[in-house]
Design a protein around this motif. Structure first.
Motif, mmCIF file in Angstrom:
data_model
loop_
_atom_site.group_PDB
_atom_site.id
_atom_site.type_symbol
_atom_site.label_atom_id
_atom_site.label_comp_id
_atom_site.label_asym_id
_atom_site.label_seq_id
_atom_site.Cartn_x
_atom_site.Cartn_y
_atom_site.Cartn_z
ATOM 1 N N THR A 79 0.839 -1.208 0.000
ATOM 2 C CA THR A 79 0.000 0.000 0.000
ATOM 3 C C THR A 79 0.868 1.250 0.000
ATOM 4 O OG1 THR A 79 -1.734 -1.173 1.203
ATOM 5 C CG2 THR A 79 -1.834 1.228 1.216
ATOM 6 N N TYR A 122 3.818 1.526 -1.420
ATOM 7 C CA TYR A 122 4.316 1.720 -2.780
ATOM 8 C C TYR A 122 3.242 2.333 -3.678
ATOM 9 C CZ TYR A 122 8.793 -0.686 -2.126
ATOM 10 O OH TYR A 122 10.066 -1.011 -1.727
ATOM 11 N N ARG A 123 1.977 1.897 -3.493
ATOM 12 C CA ARG A 123 0.896 2.467 -4.308
ATOM 13 C C ARG A 123 0.721 3.964 -4.015
ATOM 14 N NH1 ARG A 123 -1.653 -2.559 -3.306
ATOM 15 N NH2 ARG A 123 -2.864 -1.694 -1.564
ATOM 16 N N LYS A 124 0.829 4.324 -2.755
ATOM 17 C CA LYS A 124 0.671 5.734 -2.391
ATOM 18 C C LYS A 124 1.856 6.556 -2.902
ATOM 19 C CE LYS A 124 -2.202 5.004 1.722
ATOM 20 N NZ LYS A 124 -3.364 5.744 1.214
ATOM 21 N N LYS A 175 3.546 5.919 -5.582
ATOM 22 C CA LYS A 175 3.313 6.078 -7.016
ATOM 23 C C LYS A 175 2.251 7.145 -7.272
ATOM 24 C CE LYS A 175 2.200 3.425 -11.191
ATOM 25 N NZ LYS A 175 1.874 2.084 -11.730
ATOM 26 N N LYS A 176 1.209 7.132 -6.452
ATOM 27 C CA LYS A 176 0.113 8.104 -6.592
ATOM 28 C C LYS A 176 0.627 9.536 -6.449
ATOM 29 C CE LYS A 176 -4.089 9.590 -4.164
ATOM 30 N NZ LYS A 176 -4.992 9.287 -3.020
ATOM 31 N N GLN A 192 8.144 8.008 -6.291
ATOM 32 C CA GLN A 192 9.016 6.891 -6.650
ATOM 33 C C GLN A 192 10.340 7.438 -7.174
ATOM 34 O OE1 GLN A 192 8.417 3.672 -6.351
ATOM 35 N NE2 GLN A 192 6.195 3.351 -6.362
#
Length: 573
Positions: free
Chosen positions: A562, A564-566, A568-569, A573
């Protein structure tokens, strides 16, 4: 006031509960035959006296229980003065006893034939129930009386504590301040109402009281050097844990300065206007007006909430004036018992009262001769002393307690209050003539919540000074900590901010102060911190490698995926 009158509200609630449960009316009278509680038609006569020949009078005299199946034929009701107009059909009366005393009567009343039949049929059971209700009323009396005794004892203890010349401070199981006396207020320069419930290290950082709370150790006259408000203070501290059933409930400690007297010295460290930090336009305007006022000799009234820096401003005015070489004497009118205030202000002659020192004692007005007298919290000064202060301001002559001749003085008066003195005048608690004598020049310091642009400026200034005092290499606050500082309400104003920073400095590890170092009450604002900003802060704190990301995810209570997803959002990154 009778014992039942002291619990009239609770007694009425019990009567209504019984009436609701049994579908009958209830009446309760005290030992003087005054109706204390009632339901139905009896509710309209609460406060009125019952007949001296009624069944209630007999219950009080004899302490007996009565079940009257038919009021119209009962010998017990024969001599009642209200018999001719009585609409009651049947009645059950039970005494309310405390020890050997009957302090009242509780009665269950039937006004209909159905109620009468039920009362007669279930008499023994209802009598047993009413005995329990009488015991409940008696228990409530005992509870209230015990509470009143506790309150009285607490007040007596507080009075005793306030006559002790050593500072006394008490903490609870969580190391939160639960009490302190006047001497402690003066030593720590705080007000009890401002610090109750605060952790001891937020107000008195570095004391060994938590050690006593943890392991139950006690000590006498432990010599401690502590940093407070950027200055080192030297104390002897004694502490003893409060233990009940082998559980430590808190700690009580006494402390005194080493080689010094309790109180604020009239020789104080110089303060300049540059020590008052801020860029808020209203604040800067007040400082400019204060600089202009300092050049004169007019009386100044400083307003503002507790903790806004009224005494610091008063010192800056003194040291910018022509009186800078004279003494600056401060007295907190709210921190001294009324019985001692007069002698503190005006001094006393030898033999003025029992316990008076040989040779007498100079008061604050005389100590401030040639300099400045700062009357802090003037709004709390007793009315009886306001007249005498007004006379001194007008005549410039001080008459000590027990004296027959006044002493001329040359003093500039600065006063301060966190109260609305105009409202105090309307309430009859402050003299209007004294108000106008003090309010020649009026300066009102804005609360910190109205100086948002100054919060971080002040916090960083405190950090720099306090870090040097504690010999720590702390450069700044982490972004999360800055967010919490910026978004706190600061009800305690600048004083609360300084205490919060000092608490953080004590706990912090170099080189940055983190959000975990701040007092708990500030950390709640983290929930409202923008998510991207918090992510950036955590990655900066823990690092952007895998281990750092794991720690950041744990701090956010989310999985690594989660996180990593945030990232990226938010393009991290």
């Amino acid at each position: 006031m009778t014992r039942l009158q002291k619990i009239q509200t609770a007694t009425q609630q019990i009567a209504e509960a019984i009436s609701s449960a049994l579908s009958m009316d209830v009446t309760i009278a005290d030992e003087t035959l005054v109706r204390i509680a009632g339901t139905g038609c009896h509710q309209q006569t609460i406060g009125q006296s019952l007949s001296s020949n009624s069944i209630y009078s007999r219950v009080l005299r004899r302490g007996d229980e009565y079940l009257i199946k038919d009021v119209s034929t009962s010998n017990a009701c024969e001599n009642c003065g209200r018999k001719s107009i009585c609409t009651e059909l049947a009645q059950l009366c039970c005494p309310i006893r405390l020890g050997q005393d009957t302090i009242g009567v509780i009665g269950l009343v039937a006004f209909s034939q159905e109620q009468q039949q039920e009362l007669v049929h279930k008499g023994p059971n209802l009598l047993a129930f009413m005995r329990k209700m009488a015991e409940l009323v008696a228990a409530k009396v005992l509870e209230v009386e015990a509470m009143q005794r506790t309150i009285a004892l607490k007040k007596q203890l507080q009075i005793v504590l306030n006559f002790v010349t050593e500072g006394i401070i008490a903490i609870d199981q969580q190391a939160r301040i639960s009490n302190l006396n006047f001497a402690a207020e003066k030593l720590l320069k705080v007000k009890t109402s401002d610090v109750l419930g605060f952790h001891i290290n937020e107000i008195f950082p570095g004391t060994p009281l938590e050690e006593s709370l943890r392991d139950g150790s006690q000590f006498v006259d432990k010599e401690v050097k502590l940093w407070q408000h950027g200055h080192q203070h030297h104390y002897f501290i004694s502490a003893k844990p409060i233990v009940d059933s082998d559980v430590i409930q808190g700690v009580v400690a006494s402390f005194r300065t080493v080689g010094g007297q309790i109180g604020r010295s009239h020789r104080v460290a110089p303060v300049s206007f540059s020590d008052l930090i801020g860029k808020n336009p209203l604040f800067l305007q007040i400082l400019e007006e204060a600089k202009q006022a300092a050049a004169g000799s007019a009386t100044i009234l400083i307003g503002g909430e507790s903790g806004t820096g009224k005494e610091v401003l008063a010192k800056a005015i003194h040291f910018a004036s022509a009186r800078r070489e004279g003494p600056f004497v401060a007295i907190n009118c709210a921190a001294i018992p009324e019985s001692l205030m007069e002698s503190e202000l005006f001094g006393y002659e030898e033999g003025a009262f029992t316990g008076a020192k040989r040779g007498g004692k100079s008061g604050k007005f005389q100590m401030a001769h040639g300099g400045t007298l700062f009357l802090d919290e003037i709004g709390d000064m007793p009315l009886s002393l306001q007249v005498k202060v007004l006379r001194v301001i007008q005549d410039r002559i001080v008459e000590p307690v027990g004296g027959i001749q006044g002493n001329p003085i040359d003093v500039r008066i600065l006063a301060a209050s966190n109260r609305d003195l105009a409202e105090r005048i309307k309430e009859g608690l402050f003299r209007e003539d004294l108000y106008y004598r003090l309010n020649v020049i009026n300066l009102v310091l804005p609360p910190l919540r109205h100086r948002v642009e100054d919060i971080l400026l002040l916090a960083r200034n405190f950090l720099q000074r306090l870090a040097a005092s504690y010999d720590k290499n702390l450069k700044d606050f982490e972004s999360e900590a800055l967010y919490c500082l910026q978004n706190h309400d600061w009800i305690g104003n600048v004083r609360e901010l300084e205490n919060a920073v000092e608490c953080a400095v004590v706990k912090a590890k170099e080189p940055l102060v983190s959000v975990r170092d701040l007092p708990d009450r500030l950390v709640g604002h983290m929930k409202n911190m923008p998510e991207r900003q918090r992510l950036v802060s955590l990655l900066a704190e823990f690092g952007s490698d895998v281990e750092g990301k794991k720690k950041a995810a744990a701090a956010l209570e989310i999985s690594l995926a989660t996180l990593y997803r945030k990232m990226k959002k938010y393009a991290l990154q």
